[in-house]
Design a protein around this motif. Structure first.
Motif, PDB file in Angstrom:
ATOM      1  N   LEU A 104       0.820  -1.210   0.000  1.00  0.00           N
ATOM      2  CA  LEU A 104       0.000   0.000   0.000  1.00  0.00           C
ATOM      3  C   LEU A 104       0.854   1.260   0.000  1.00  0.00           C
ATOM      4  O   LEU A 104       0.536   2.240  -0.681  1.00  0.00           O
ATOM      5  CB  LEU A 104      -0.940  -0.002   1.212  1.00  0.00           C
ATOM      6  CG  LEU A 104      -2.086  -1.020   1.156  1.00  0.00           C
ATOM      7  CD1 LEU A 104      -2.842  -1.035   2.482  1.00  0.00           C
ATOM      8  CD2 LEU A 104      -3.012  -0.699   0.005  1.00  0.00           C
ATOM      9  N   ARG A 105       1.974   1.231   0.734  1.00  0.00           N
ATOM     10  CA  ARG A 105       2.883   2.380   0.761  1.00  0.00           C
ATOM     11  C   ARG A 105       3.466   2.621  -0.640  1.00  0.00           C
ATOM     12  O   ARG A 105       3.507   3.763  -1.121  1.00  0.00           O
ATOM     13  CB  ARG A 105       3.988   2.139   1.792  1.00  0.00           C
ATOM     14  CG  ARG A 105       4.896   3.323   2.003  1.00  0.00           C
ATOM     15  CD  ARG A 105       5.890   3.146   3.155  1.00  0.00           C
ATOM     16  NE  ARG A 105       6.608   1.872   3.122  1.00  0.00           N
ATOM     17  CZ  ARG A 105       6.393   0.856   3.963  1.00  0.00           C
ATOM     18  NH1 ARG A 105       5.464   0.953   4.895  1.00  0.00           N
ATOM     19  NH2 ARG A 105       7.094  -0.250   3.878  1.00  0.00           N
ATOM     20  N   ASN A 106       3.880   1.551  -1.318  1.00  0.00           N
ATOM     21  CA  ASN A 106       4.429   1.690  -2.678  1.00  0.00           C
ATOM     22  C   ASN A 106       3.372   2.210  -3.648  1.00  0.00           C
ATOM     23  O   ASN A 106       3.666   3.031  -4.520  1.00  0.00           O
ATOM     24  CB  ASN A 106       4.975   0.347  -3.171  1.00  0.00           C
ATOM     25  CG  ASN A 106       6.221  -0.078  -2.436  1.00  0.00           C
ATOM     26  OD1 ASN A 106       6.915   0.747  -1.842  1.00  0.00           O
ATOM     27  ND2 ASN A 106       6.519  -1.370  -2.451  1.00  0.00           N
ATOM     28  N   LEU A 107       2.136   1.735  -3.514  1.00  0.00           N
ATOM     29  CA  LEU A 107       1.061   2.174  -4.389  1.00  0.00           C
ATOM     30  C   LEU A 107       0.784   3.669  -4.189  1.00  0.00           C
ATOM     31  O   LEU A 107       0.607   4.429  -5.151  1.00  0.00           O
ATOM     32  CB  LEU A 107      -0.199   1.358  -4.122  1.00  0.00           C
ATOM     33  CG  LEU A 107      -1.426   1.683  -4.943  1.00  0.00           C
ATOM     34  CD1 LEU A 107      -1.169   1.386  -6.418  1.00  0.00           C
ATOM     35  CD2 LEU A 107      -2.628   0.915  -4.462  1.00  0.00           C
ATOM     36  N   ARG A 108       0.746   4.091  -2.948  1.00  0.00           N
ATOM     37  CA  ARG A 108       0.478   5.508  -2.665  1.00  0.00           C
ATOM     38  C   ARG A 108       1.617   6.393  -3.151  1.00  0.00           C
ATOM     39  O   ARG A 108       1.374   7.518  -3.596  1.00  0.00           O
ATOM     40  CB  ARG A 108       0.255   5.690  -1.153  1.00  0.00           C
ATOM     41  CG  ARG A 108      -1.087   5.102  -0.726  1.00  0.00           C
ATOM     42  CD  ARG A 108      -1.351   5.306   0.756  1.00  0.00           C
ATOM     43  NE  ARG A 108      -2.622   4.697   1.097  1.00  0.00           N
ATOM     44  CZ  ARG A 108      -2.782   3.829   2.084  1.00  0.00           C
ATOM     45  NH1 ARG A 108      -1.761   3.477   2.847  1.00  0.00           N
ATOM     46  NH2 ARG A 108      -3.968   3.320   2.321  1.00  0.00           N
ATOM     47  N   ARG A 110       3.496   5.803  -5.783  1.00  0.00           N
ATOM     48  CA  ARG A 110       3.370   5.904  -7.241  1.00  0.00           C
ATOM     49  C   ARG A 110       2.250   6.858  -7.641  1.00  0.00           C
ATOM     50  O   ARG A 110       2.354   7.539  -8.657  1.00  0.00           O
ATOM     51  CB  ARG A 110       3.095   4.522  -7.857  1.00  0.00           C
ATOM     52  CG  ARG A 110       4.364   3.714  -8.021  1.00  0.00           C
ATOM     53  CD  ARG A 110       4.102   2.425  -8.747  1.00  0.00           C
ATOM     54  NE  ARG A 110       3.634   1.459  -7.729  1.00  0.00           N
ATOM     55  CZ  ARG A 110       2.824   0.440  -7.964  1.00  0.00           C
ATOM     56  NH1 ARG A 110       2.368   0.218  -9.160  1.00  0.00           N
ATOM     57  NH2 ARG A 110       2.473  -0.373  -6.999  1.00  0.00           N
ATOM     58  N   ARG A 111       1.205   6.903  -6.858  1.00  0.00           N
ATOM     59  CA  ARG A 111       0.097   7.808  -7.157  1.00  0.00           C
ATOM     60  C   ARG A 111       0.378   9.238  -6.682  1.00  0.00           C
ATOM     61  O   ARG A 111      -0.362  10.159  -7.023  1.00  0.00           O
ATOM     62  CB  ARG A 111      -1.170   7.310  -6.475  1.00  0.00           C
ATOM     63  CG  ARG A 111      -1.751   6.072  -7.092  1.00  0.00           C
ATOM     64  CD  ARG A 111      -3.026   5.705  -6.406  1.00  0.00           C
ATOM     65  NE  ARG A 111      -3.635   4.550  -7.032  1.00  0.00           N
ATOM     66  CZ  ARG A 111      -4.701   3.933  -6.562  1.00  0.00           C
ATOM     67  NH1 ARG A 111      -5.302   4.383  -5.465  1.00  0.00           N
ATOM     68  NH2 ARG A 111      -5.208   2.904  -7.163  1.00  0.00           N
TER      69      ARG A 111
END
Length: 114
Positions: A104-108, A110-111
């Protein structure tokens, strides 16, 4: 239509092979196996080979053993496992939570939300 000089029939020297004529058969033995349904299977093995303890019955597909009075039982079918079930076997709840938090940290990142 074939031409008049075509050779028909079998290959030269490929007549019926009889063991006494061309070769000596390898020493072999028959091993009897019985399944739970009472079917007898008798495969042929080379004399120097150790026969396997079980053999699959060609009639019913059950395992067959060499003891006629005590044949092996039917194999137990394993229930279907989902991908999640396999993951839960390898990871603890804490490891799963840590991996989820990292994803989730990596996804956020990237966004651009963090």
């Amino acid at each position: 239509m074939a031409s008049g000089n075509a050779i028909r029939g079998i290959r030269v020297g490929s007549g019926p092979i009889r063991a006494d004529e061309r070769c000596e058969p390898a020493p072999s033995r028959t091993v009897s196996y019985w399944c739970a349904n009472g079917h007898r299977v008798a495969p042929l093995f080379a004399a120097e080979v150790t026969a396997p303890p079980t053999w699959e019955c060609p009639r019913c597909g059950q395992p067959a053993g060499q003891d006629r009075l005590h044949p092996p039982g039917a194999p137990r079918a394993e229930p279907y496992k989902s991908h999640l079930a396999y993951v839960k076997e390898r990871r603890t709840e804490a490891e799963g939570a840590a991996i989820l938090a990292e994803a989730l940290r990596n996804l956020r990142q990237r966004r651009g939300e963090e």
